[in-house]
Design a protein around this motif. Structure first.
Motif, PDB file in Angstrom:
ATOM      1  N   ASN A   1       2.609   6.188 -15.163  1.00 24.76           N
ATOM      2  CA  ASN A   1       1.628   7.430 -15.130  1.00 24.76           C
ATOM      3  C   ASN A   1       1.463   6.901 -13.443  1.00 24.76           C
ATOM      4  OD1 ASN A   1       1.549   7.411 -17.826  1.00 24.76           O
ATOM      5  ND2 ASN A   1       0.619   5.891 -18.436  1.00 24.76           N
ATOM      6  N   ILE A   2       1.925   7.079 -12.759  1.00 29.17           N
ATOM      7  CA  ILE A   2       1.590   6.987 -10.852  1.00 29.17           C
ATOM      8  C   ILE A   2       1.384   8.915 -10.944  1.00 29.17           C
ATOM      9  CG2 ILE A   2       2.484   6.929  -8.808  1.00 29.17           C
ATOM     10  CD1 ILE A   2       2.721   4.375 -10.270  1.00 29.17           C
ATOM     11  N   GLU A   3       0.067   9.004 -10.979  1.00 30.14           N
ATOM     12  CA  GLU A   3      -0.134  10.525 -10.427  1.00 30.14           C
ATOM     13  C   GLU A   3       0.207  11.387  -9.310  1.00 30.14           C
ATOM     14  OE1 GLU A   3      -4.644  11.980 -12.242  1.00 30.14           O
ATOM     15  OE2 GLU A   3      -4.307  10.072 -10.196  1.00 30.14           O
ATOM     16  N   ARG A   4       1.248  12.099  -9.459  1.00 31.03           N
ATOM     17  CA  ARG A   4       1.819  13.185  -8.734  1.00 31.03           C
ATOM     18  C   ARG A   4       0.791  14.271  -8.034  1.00 31.03           C
ATOM     19  NH1 ARG A   4       6.962  17.392  -8.643  1.00 31.03           N
ATOM     20  NH2 ARG A   4       7.264  17.463  -6.493  1.00 31.03           N
TER      21      ARG A   4
ATOM     22  N   ILE B   1       7.369   7.858  -2.403  1.00 30.63           N
ATOM     23  CA  ILE B   1       6.798   7.611  -1.477  1.00 30.63           C
ATOM     24  C   ILE B   1       6.004   7.951  -2.485  1.00 30.63           C
ATOM     25  CG2 ILE B   1       5.299   7.413   0.808  1.00 30.63           C
ATOM     26  CD1 ILE B   1       8.470   7.670   0.493  1.00 30.63           C
ATOM     27  N   ILE B   2       5.120   5.871  -2.888  1.00 26.76           N
ATOM     28  CA  ILE B   2       4.078   6.261  -3.827  1.00 26.76           C
ATOM     29  C   ILE B   2       2.789   5.164  -2.050  1.00 26.76           C
ATOM     30  CG2 ILE B   2       3.473   4.298  -5.612  1.00 26.76           C
ATOM     31  CD1 ILE B   2       5.282   6.752  -5.973  1.00 26.76           C
TER      32      ILE B   2
ATOM     33  N   MET C   1       0.344  -0.977   0.029  1.00 25.45           N
ATOM     34  CA  MET C   1       0.238   0.115  -0.572  1.00 25.45           C
ATOM     35  C   MET C   1       1.199   1.000  -0.112  1.00 25.45           C
ATOM     36  SD  MET C   1      -3.164  -1.030   2.249  1.00 25.45           S
ATOM     37  CE  MET C   1      -4.491   1.286   2.140  1.00 25.45           C
ATOM     38  N   VAL C   2       1.863   1.149   1.140  1.00 26.07           N
ATOM     39  CA  VAL C   2       3.260   2.171   1.108  1.00 26.07           C
ATOM     40  C   VAL C   2       4.526   1.575   0.672  1.00 26.07           C
ATOM     41  CG1 VAL C   2       3.135   4.434   2.322  1.00 26.07           C
ATOM     42  CG2 VAL C   2       0.946   3.700   2.530  1.00 26.07           C
TER      43      VAL C   2
ATOM     44  N   VAL D   1      -0.710   6.371  -6.412  1.00 27.72           N
ATOM     45  CA  VAL D   1      -0.456   7.743  -6.315  1.00 27.72           C
ATOM     46  C   VAL D   1       0.747   7.939  -5.650  1.00 27.72           C
ATOM     47  CG1 VAL D   1      -2.688   8.231  -6.604  1.00 27.72           C
ATOM     48  CG2 VAL D   1      -1.573   8.675  -4.422  1.00 27.72           C
ATOM     49  N   ALA D   2       1.792   9.213  -6.195  1.00 31.07           N
ATOM     50  CA  ALA D   2       2.687   9.835  -4.956  1.00 31.07           C
ATOM     51  C   ALA D   2       2.958  10.983  -4.124  1.00 31.07           C
ATOM     52  CB  ALA D   2       3.795  10.389  -6.382  1.00 31.07           C
ATOM     53  N   LEU D   3       3.343  10.722  -3.425  1.00 27.96           N
ATOM     54  CA  LEU D   3       2.689  11.382  -2.113  1.00 27.96           C
ATOM     55  C   LEU D   3       3.210  12.027  -2.281  1.00 27.96           C
ATOM     56  CD1 LEU D   3       0.848   9.422   1.150  1.00 27.96           C
ATOM     57  CD2 LEU D   3      -0.238  10.775  -1.718  1.00 27.96           C
TER      58      LEU D   3
END
Length: 210
Positions: free
Chosen positions: A54-57, A74-75, A24-25, A86-88
């Protein structure tokens, strides 16, 4: 007491859940950045050598940056769904400037930065600075210090006057609605105080007097 068989059975049942929770993280390394989208996309490589495209940041409103390759990220998987990663946060720790307690930085990989420090100071460190205002630009300060030559491409107007401890030189005309004051005035290499005329009797006039 739980038998070994029961332990293995429970582990087998929980393994998919454990795998999903652990994924998850995760940490990741940025491989590439996609900028031609409404929201920035990242191509990353995760700890398990798994790749993600295509990981949304998500970025804070009013701030945007393009991180360099090999930045750390950190994903997070939303709702535990690995298809909704998503990228946090993204950081290149080698480039982070270090300041004193409470300092705030906006910085670039090449080293220029804006630093907010204690006592209300703002330090702008750049090679070239361009301030562009389409209407007006106002500086409100009891005193403004400029170190080095000042080049102005337009006219200069003042409400109080121009005061100089050195010479004022002009390649063109100087016009004043009031009085020009100075220890001496010079035009075309001719000093005002050292300027003389010749009488018809070949006698030189005296210089200007106060």
């Amino acid at each position: 007491m739980v038998s070994e068989v029961m332990k293995r059975y429970i582990d087998r049942l929980l393994r998919p859940i454990t795998r999903r929770l652990s994924a998850m993280v995760v940490r990741a390394v940025v491989v590439d950045v996609v900028e031609d989208l409404q929201r920035q996309g990242l191509q990353v490589r995760m700890d398990s050598d798994e790749s993600g495209d295509n990981i949304e940041r998500f970025q804070q409103y009013g701030f945007s940056s393009v991180p360099p390759a090999d930045s750390e990220a950190i994903i997070a998987a939303l709702k535990g769904n690995l298809a909704q990663r998503v990228a946090l946060a993204v950081e290149k720790k080698e480039l982070r400037p270090q300041g004193d307690s409470l300092d705030v930085f906006i910085y670039h990989a090449e080293g220029h930065s804006i630093q907010l420090t204690k006592d209300g100071k703002c330090i702008i460190s750049v090679t070239d600075a361009i301030l562009e205002a389409t209407s007006s630009f106002t500086i409100i300060s009891p005193e403004t210090l400029i170190q080095g030559p000042l080049h102005v491409t337009g006219g200069i107007s003042t409400d109080l006057g121009i005061f100089a401890t050195g010479a004022i030189q002009s390649g063109s005309s100087i016009t004043a609605a009031g009085i020009l004051y100075g220890a001496d005035l010079e035009a075309n290499n001719i000093s005002y105080l050292g300027h003389f005329h010749i009488y018809e009797t070949n006698k030189a006039t005296e210089g200007p007097s106060s």
